[in-house]
Write a protein that holds these residues in place. Structure first.
Motif, PDB file in Angstrom:
ATOM      1  N   THR A  42      -4.861   7.577  15.459  1.00 43.00           N
ATOM      2  CA  THR A  42      -3.734   8.279  16.157  1.00 43.00           C
ATOM      3  C   THR A  42      -3.886   9.784  16.184  1.00 43.00           C
ATOM      4  O   THR A  42      -3.881  10.599  17.079  1.00 43.00           O
ATOM      5  CB  THR A  42      -2.699   7.816  15.677  1.00 43.00           C
ATOM      6  OG1 THR A  42      -2.430   6.360  15.690  1.00 43.00           O
ATOM      7  CG2 THR A  42      -1.403   8.317  16.290  1.00 43.00           C
ATOM      8  N   VAL A  43      -4.184  10.330  14.835  1.00 42.81           N
ATOM      9  CA  VAL A  43      -4.537  11.877  14.750  1.00 42.81           C
ATOM     10  C   VAL A  43      -5.692  12.337  15.448  1.00 42.81           C
ATOM     11  O   VAL A  43      -5.621  13.238  16.198  1.00 42.81           O
ATOM     12  CB  VAL A  43      -4.596  11.949  13.146  1.00 42.81           C
ATOM     13  CG1 VAL A  43      -5.033  13.511  12.905  1.00 42.81           C
ATOM     14  CG2 VAL A  43      -3.344  11.577  12.448  1.00 42.81           C
ATOM     15  N   SER A  44      -6.837  11.336  15.357  1.00 45.37           N
ATOM     16  CA  SER A  44      -7.918  11.965  16.212  1.00 45.37           C
ATOM     17  C   SER A  44      -7.609  11.739  17.692  1.00 45.37           C
ATOM     18  O   SER A  44      -8.083  12.896  18.345  1.00 45.37           O
ATOM     19  CB  SER A  44      -8.984  10.863  15.809  1.00 45.37           C
ATOM     20  OG  SER A  44      -9.406  10.785  14.563  1.00 45.37           O
ATOM     21  N   THR A  45      -7.006  10.947  18.377  1.00 41.69           N
ATOM     22  CA  THR A  45      -6.616  10.960  19.649  1.00 41.69           C
ATOM     23  C   THR A  45      -5.801  12.265  19.884  1.00 41.69           C
ATOM     24  O   THR A  45      -6.002  12.718  20.973  1.00 41.69           O
ATOM     25  CB  THR A  45      -5.735   9.659  19.890  1.00 41.69           C
ATOM     26  OG1 THR A  45      -6.583   8.492  19.631  1.00 41.69           O
ATOM     27  CG2 THR A  45      -5.588   9.590  21.576  1.00 41.69           C
ATOM     28  N   MET A  46      -4.713  12.404  19.032  1.00 42.42           N
ATOM     29  CA  MET A  46      -3.872  13.775  19.435  1.00 42.42           C
ATOM     30  C   MET A  46      -4.861  14.880  19.285  1.00 42.42           C
ATOM     31  O   MET A  46      -4.642  15.609  20.192  1.00 42.42           O
ATOM     32  CB  MET A  46      -2.680  13.574  18.281  1.00 42.42           C
ATOM     33  CG  MET A  46      -1.826  12.482  18.524  1.00 42.42           C
ATOM     34  SD  MET A  46      -0.519  12.572  17.125  1.00 42.42           S
ATOM     35  CE  MET A  46       0.209  14.085  17.159  1.00 42.42           C
ATOM     36  N   LEU A  47      -5.796  14.935  18.412  1.00 43.97           N
ATOM     37  CA  LEU A  47      -6.427  16.241  18.322  1.00 43.97           C
ATOM     38  C   LEU A  47      -7.263  16.362  19.625  1.00 43.97           C
ATOM     39  O   LEU A  47      -7.859  17.418  20.270  1.00 43.97           O
ATOM     40  CB  LEU A  47      -7.408  16.312  17.012  1.00 43.97           C
ATOM     41  CG  LEU A  47      -6.661  16.374  15.728  1.00 43.97           C
ATOM     42  CD1 LEU A  47      -7.695  16.292  14.543  1.00 43.97           C
ATOM     43  CD2 LEU A  47      -5.909  17.693  15.898  1.00 43.97           C
ATOM     44  N   MET A  48      -7.886  15.182  20.177  1.00 41.13           N
ATOM     45  CA  MET A  48      -8.642  15.223  21.241  1.00 41.13           C
ATOM     46  C   MET A  48      -7.992  15.693  22.588  1.00 41.13           C
ATOM     47  O   MET A  48      -8.429  16.579  23.353  1.00 41.13           O
ATOM     48  CB  MET A  48      -9.209  13.814  21.570  1.00 41.13           C
ATOM     49  CG  MET A  48     -10.357  13.590  20.633  1.00 41.13           C
ATOM     50  SD  MET A  48     -11.803  14.434  20.909  1.00 41.13           S
ATOM     51  CE  MET A  48     -12.431  13.890  22.509  1.00 41.13           C
ATOM     52  N   ILE A  93     -14.143  16.196  14.990  1.00 38.84           N
ATOM     53  CA  ILE A  93     -13.157  16.716  15.995  1.00 38.84           C
ATOM     54  C   ILE A  93     -12.423  18.059  15.674  1.00 38.84           C
ATOM     55  O   ILE A  93     -12.240  18.889  16.199  1.00 38.84           O
ATOM     56  CB  ILE A  93     -11.978  15.693  16.223  1.00 38.84           C
ATOM     57  CG1 ILE A  93     -12.855  14.406  16.731  1.00 38.84           C
ATOM     58  CG2 ILE A  93     -10.882  16.293  17.459  1.00 38.84           C
ATOM     59  CD1 ILE A  93     -11.781  13.092  17.003  1.00 38.84           C
ATOM     60  N   VAL A  94     -11.911  17.838  14.284  1.00 31.68           N
ATOM     61  CA  VAL A  94     -11.278  19.368  13.836  1.00 31.68           C
ATOM     62  C   VAL A  94     -12.578  20.506  13.743  1.00 31.68           C
ATOM     63  O   VAL A  94     -11.974  21.673  14.408  1.00 31.68           O
ATOM     64  CB  VAL A  94     -11.071  19.340  12.357  1.00 31.68           C
ATOM     65  CG1 VAL A  94     -10.451  20.517  11.968  1.00 31.68           C
ATOM     66  CG2 VAL A  94      -9.930  18.123  12.327  1.00 31.68           C
TER      67      VAL A  94
END
Length: 326
Positions: A42-48, A93-94
């Protein structure tokens, strides 16, 4: 509505992975690992989403980059149980978010430090991500236009910071072997003669038992099919962008050229050292998502419209195959 719809589909896929792929049955919701992976995803998708918005990766309002990332990540369902792999992907991603923020700014010490700090954290879980560092320095010089002595040393400081924080702990407990073992693996390579031999990981499953090609429930071929499909999507997106790049801003062109270079590097890495596929495939999916997202969002011909439905159908079919059989 695209991202919301994809989020619902992704949730159902994640539940299926927990119930069938992880063989947890109806107890997947009691699995801490399943919830941890869902949180990381979920966090990865938000960062994308933020990566797309902050860099205007698509010149129209579109969530196709984050949607592509989410579906392709869940398509590779055999990666879901690996929390270490999820953290490496999140760190990458970060890194991209902070790295691209330094575009044409040779004084962007903070952004470069943060980017390589994330890369350093990722290297704690997958040390071979450090092989990418010379490539990123090169891209800082020829594409990001952010390389200077200050940013160079900021990148070194960012890479070293996680190890500086952990080293006193290992010194305190008197464990010198763990840090040495961690870095010694950087010098361990599978010989190329073994990689491409009949016993190597690239060809052994097929050539030792050709019947596997006709066996739908084989877990051996799931990663191979998934890898080839992601490479095909990356190639499709790269060719489309190179043909239509003049329609995008110069900054966007530089960013996509970086994605293409990084993708090629990852593919070569996988071919030469395929034993690291569980980590490298995650990085490949992250780099491929903007390329195929650009293609899906900005093409309107009859052929590409058909290609859109074929890609969606192939993604869902391969997801089902991986969930049930891998």
């Amino acid at each position: 509505m695209t991202l919301s719809t994809v989020a619902v589909i992704a949730t159902l896929i994640a539940i299926a992975i927990g119930a069938f792929g992880m063989q947890l049955g109806d107890g997947f919701f009691r699995s801490i690992l399943w919830w941890e992976q869902l949180l990381v995803l979920t966090v990865s998708t938000m960062l994308m989403v933020e990566l797309n918005n902050a860099n205007s990766l698509i010149r129209i309002f579109s969530r196709m980059v984050s949607c592509s990332f989410l579906l392709l990540t869940l398509m590779a369902s055999f990666l879901y149980p690996s929390l270490r792999g999820g953290i490496v992907g999140l760190a990458y991603i970060v890194f991209l978010l902070s790295f691209l923020h330094a575009y044409q700014n040779r004084q962007a010490v903070g952004s470069i430090y943060t980017a390589f700090l994330a890369l350093g954290v990722g290297s704690l879980f997958f040390v071979r991500i450090l092989y990418f560092v010379p490539l990123f320095w090169l891209l800082m010089a020829i594409r990001l236009y952010a390389l200077s002595w200050r940013t160079f040393f900021a990148s070194l400081l960012g890479l070293l910071t996680p190890y500086w924080l952990l080293l006193p702990y290992y010194l305190y407990i008197g464990d010198f072997q763990t840090p040495l073992d961690h870095f010694s693996t950087l010098g361990q390579f599978m010989p190329l003669t073994e990689v491409f031999s009949m016993e190597g990981p690239l060809v052994a499953p097929i050539f030792t038992d050709p019947a596997l090609l006709l066996t739908p429930h084989s877990s051996v071929l799931a990663p191979l099919f998934t890898l080839l499909f992601v490479i095909l999507l990356a190639l499709t997106g790269a060719i489309h962008f190179l043909r239509r790049s003049s329609n995008d801003k110069l900054r966007t062109q530089m960013i996509y050229e970086m994605f293409i270079i990084i993708t090629l590097f990852i593919v070569v890495f996988i071919i030469l050292q395929p034993q690291h596929l569980p980590y490298l495939l995650r990085l490949l999916i992250i780099s491929t998502a903007p390329l195929i997202g650009h293609f899906l969002a900005l093409t309107r011909t009859k052929v590409t419209n058909i290609a859109f439905f074929l890609i969606v159908a192939a993604t869902l079919l391969l997801t089902a195959y991986n969930v049930v059989f891998s």
